[in-house]
Write an enzyme that holds these catalytic residues in place. Structure first.
Site, short mmCIF file in Angstrom:
data_model
loop_
_atom_site.label_atom_id
_atom_site.label_comp_id
_atom_site.label_asym_id
_atom_site.label_seq_id
_atom_site.Cartn_x
_atom_site.Cartn_y
_atom_site.Cartn_z
N HIS A 1 85.50 52.92 41.48
CA HIS A 1 84.05 52.74 41.60
C HIS A 1 83.41 53.84 42.45
O HIS A 1 82.33 53.64 42.98
CB HIS A 1 83.74 51.35 42.15
CG HIS A 1 84.18 50.26 41.21
ND1 HIS A 1 83.50 49.94 40.06
CD2 HIS A 1 85.29 49.47 41.22
CE1 HIS A 1 84.15 48.99 39.41
NE2 HIS A 1 85.24 48.69 40.09
N ASN B 1 89.40 49.62 88.59
CA ASN B 1 89.54 49.45 87.15
C ASN B 1 88.40 48.55 86.70
O ASN B 1 88.16 47.52 87.33
CB ASN B 1 90.88 48.79 86.83
CG ASN B 1 91.00 48.42 85.36
OD1 ASN B 1 90.48 49.11 84.50
ND2 ASN B 1 91.69 47.32 85.08
N GLY B 2 87.69 48.91 85.65
CA GLY B 2 86.59 48.08 85.17
C GLY B 2 85.30 48.87 85.16
O GLY B 2 85.30 50.10 85.22
N TRP C 1 91.35 56.02 82.55
CA TRP C 1 90.79 56.20 81.21
C TRP C 1 89.29 56.31 81.45
O TRP C 1 88.64 55.35 81.86
CB TRP C 1 91.11 55.00 80.32
CG TRP C 1 90.72 55.24 78.89
CD1 TRP C 1 91.45 55.89 77.94
CD2 TRP C 1 89.50 54.83 78.25
NE1 TRP C 1 90.76 55.92 76.75
CE2 TRP C 1 89.56 55.26 76.90
CE3 TRP C 1 88.37 54.14 78.66
CZ2 TRP C 1 88.55 55.04 75.99
CZ3 TRP C 1 87.35 53.92 77.74
CH2 TRP C 1 87.45 54.36 76.42
N LYS D 1 97.65 53.12 62.02
CA LYS D 1 98.82 53.65 62.74
C LYS D 1 98.91 55.16 62.62
O LYS D 1 99.14 55.86 63.59
CB LYS D 1 100.13 53.05 62.19
CG LYS D 1 100.56 51.67 62.60
CD LYS D 1 100.78 51.41 64.03
CE LYS D 1 99.53 51.14 64.79
NZ LYS D 1 99.16 49.79 65.06
N GLU E 1 96.27 48.45 58.31
CA GLU E 1 97.11 48.64 59.49
C GLU E 1 97.89 49.96 59.39
O GLU E 1 98.00 50.71 60.37
CB GLU E 1 98.04 47.43 59.66
CG GLU E 1 99.02 47.50 60.81
CD GLU E 1 98.38 47.77 62.17
OE1 GLU E 1 97.15 47.71 62.29
OE2 GLU E 1 99.13 48.08 63.11
N ARG F 1 97.80 52.53 80.30
CA ARG F 1 96.43 52.02 80.44
C ARG F 1 95.39 53.13 80.47
O ARG F 1 94.19 52.88 80.51
CB ARG F 1 96.31 51.19 81.73
CG ARG F 1 97.24 50.00 81.78
CD ARG F 1 97.05 49.23 83.06
NE ARG F 1 95.77 48.60 83.11
CZ ARG F 1 95.48 47.39 82.63
NH1 ARG F 1 96.44 46.68 82.07
NH2 ARG F 1 94.28 46.90 82.73
#
Ligand code: F6R
Length: 602
Positions: free
Chosen positions: A498, A99-100, A75, A479, A475, A27
């Site tokens: 183009h 957290n938040g 984080w 990655k 995707e 996290r």
């Protein structure tokens, strides 16, 4: 973003907190810290580091153990990554982790300054601690309740009071919190993973409920301080699936889990060869009369939407648009009551997707959420949820969540086609077998590792495709960007000439995905165009499809005969390419810089 833990009971608090933080490191890993409370109370012992949890564990060897405590893995949102900004934060007799985001923290800070209170850190968290302390006259319930009433935004707080050493408090609003009591004590965490090795039954308290944890049990109180009873939940996935099980990284372990989780995800929604969502109790008219589907999600989950779009359009005959959640939110999208909105999220906590969900709900349109984490905020706030059965995904780079999201979106498309009288039995049967396709890709890992050498040396890479392959290119490029730090750009193969083809030169390789029969010849042409300008081409094509001898520098084969179902083999190949490339470069694969697993800030 940010993981919090708490514990009180007979076990070593140090051990429980550090183990929990290790499991929540996905996290955020900018800094870590714990506060250990002695039985006689007083100021807890606080340890903080801007290193990883393992470094904190070493530091903790030097301090005495405790029966209670709280911990945090960060984080960074407010303030630089340094020890002062690291949690826990302390004010007066209050110590807490958070957290938040406390959105009105500047206003609260100014108010507290008028009372002569000056924070030492740059964080909104310290303001929360100061606010609680400003209301504290010996009654923790009153102080937390009044502070929570003043705070706006999202938060989960775990709190210690110097003069209540026999209790740990917690409260959340729009941010995850789980708590558990066993014979060994009471535990709290941002995610059940934090304490899963001590038990499987837990509570997920609703917004603004105060949780009072003691060694003997957990009590919940509503904002009027009345006791509330909560229903216990049980973790319904295999506890071992949260461990690395001998793999060097969670990412490669999760790539290898795909055959089994895909099988499980698909099987639960196929009954007697028909797609059937009755086990999820969706509104009976959810898919009726839908002419337009709008898929809203972030990152990899959004790519799952792009991958499924052609199937919706070609088989179910509905128009599909796919949009990044933040854009949907920022342009204040008009809600169309005749549209079915599909929100896709592994975590069910992503702030922008959650905001989109609330907006769509307010607009009264039909809404379906595709979620992996049961009990997550989005799952709780959605009337219609279809679950992916990926189990806990811990690596920051999403893999098994992606393929199971694609599988569920394919099932929704097939269900809508089926309801419109289209015979989709061949597609349903093929979807049942896709796990085998992925198994075969995994057995080709050595060839993919060899091919990855070509990418590992590059500074820039293009990922190209047409139609569904373009979504997979997006995707694949995400990655490799996130775990190898190589600049990669996904581009429609037909659009290169183009303008963008001017960037192709020796040393700029292209990964070209060509799994769709209708545009195969054109895709091969694009390979030629890039090669003739000195760019190497790594081609991903189904088994048996013809490639001229000089058609590509490297050819990677995927099982099957192309079409929609090749999405799974191609995705697994792209995931392995990214993993092997990052491995060869010696990157911190499970914890890439600047990232965190669930993005709970907008
Ligand atoms: C990339 C990745 C992210 C997530 C995105 C949405 O590997 O994992 O792009 O897909 O942050 O997260 P969820 O699905 O939890 O809403």
């Amino acid at each position: 973003m940010c993981g919090i833990v708490g514990y009180i009971g007979a076990l070593s608090a140090k051990e429980v907190l550090l183990n929990g933080l290790g499991r929540l490191e996905y996290r955020g890993y900018d800094s870590a810290g714990i506060a250990l409370m002695g039985e006689d109370g007083g100021a807890p012992q606080i340890l903080k580091t801007t290193n990883k949890v393992e470094a904190l564990r070493k530091d903790a060897e030097a301090v005495p153990d405790a029966h209670a405590g709280i911990g945090h893995t960060r984080w960074a949102t407010h303030g630089a990554v340094n020890v002062i900004n690291a949690h826990p934060h302390r004010a007066g007799r209050v110590t807490l982790v958070h957290n938040g985001i406390v959105e009105n923290y500047q206003r609260l800070r100014a108010r507290l300054a008028d009372q002569g209170r000056t924070p030492v850190s740059e964080t909104d968290t310290e303001i929360a601690a100061m606010l609680i302390d400003s209301y504290y006259r010996g009654d923790p319930h009153e102080a937390v309740r009044r502070a929570a009433a003043d705070m706006e935004g999202s938060f989960t707080l775990a709190i210690l009071f110097d003069d209540h050493p026999d209790k740990v408090y917690a409260i959340c609003r729009n941010s995850p919190l789980t708590v558990m009591h066993t014979g060994q004590g009471s535990f709290l965490g941002s995610d059940v993973l934090a304490f899963l090795h001590y038990g499987r039954k837990y509570y997920a308290p609703a917004n603004d409920l105060l949780c009072e944890l003691t060694a003997e049990g957990i009590a919940f109180f509503d904002p009027a301080d009345r006791p509330v009873a909560l229903q216990e939940k049980t973790v319904d996935w295999d506890v071992d699936s949260a461990d690395k099980q001998g793999y060097p990284h969670y990412m490669i372990k999760e790539i290898h889990e795909q055959p089994s989780v895909l099988r499980r995800t698909v099987r639960q929604y196929i009954v007697e060869d028909r797609v059937d969502f009755s086990c999820d109790d969706l509104e009976p008219d959810l898919f009726e009369g839908v002419e337009h589907v709008h898929i809203v999600a972030c990152g990899t989950a959004m790519h799952a939407g792009l991958t499924a779009k052609p199937m919706f359009e070609q088989l179910a005959g509905v128009l599909v648009s796919v949009e990044v959640s933040s854009e949907f939110r920022d342009r204040e999208a008009r809600i169309n009551p005749r549209t079915l909105y599909i929100l896709v999220s592994q975590s069910g906590e992503t702030a922008d997707t959650l905001a989109a969900l609330r907006r769509i709900r307010e607009g009264g349109a039909k809404l379906l959420s595709v979620i992996n984490v049961k009990g997550s905020t989005m799952a709780r706030e959605s009337r219609n949820v279809v679950y992916t059965q990926a189990g806990p995904e811990i690596a920051v780079a999403s893999t098994k969540a992606f393929t199971t999201q694609v599988a569920v979106l394919f099932l929704v498309a097939l269900k809508m086609a089926q309801d419109r009288g289209v015979d989709v039995s061949n597609e349903v049967a093929a979807l049942r077998r896709v796990h085998k396709q992925v198994e075969r890709v995994l057995s080709r890992r050595p060839a993919i590792a060899e091919a990855a050498r070509m990418l590992a040396a590059a500074r820039d890479i293009f990922y190209l495709g047409r139609g569904m392959d373009m979504a997979l290119a997006e995707e694949g490029s995400l990655k490799i960007k996130e775990i190898s730090y190589i600049h990669a750009e996904a581009y429609p193969a037909g659009e290169m000439k183009h303008g963008t083809i001017s960037l192709i030169e020796p040393g700029v390789p292209t990964v070209l995905i060509a799994t769709q029969k209708n545009c195969y010849a054109k895709s091969l042409l694009c390979a030629q165009e890039n090669r003739s300008r000195g760019g190497e081409v790594l081609l991903i094509v189904p088994d048996g499809w013809h490639v001229e001898k000089d058609g590509a520098d490297v050819v990677l084969r995927i099982p099957g005969d192309g079409g929609f179902m090749s999405a799974f083999g191609a995705a697994a190949t792209l995931q392995l390419l990214a993993y092997e490339c990052a491995y060869q470069k010696g990157m911190p694969i499970d914890q890439p810089r600047n990232l965190a697993k669930s993005v709970t800030v907008a």
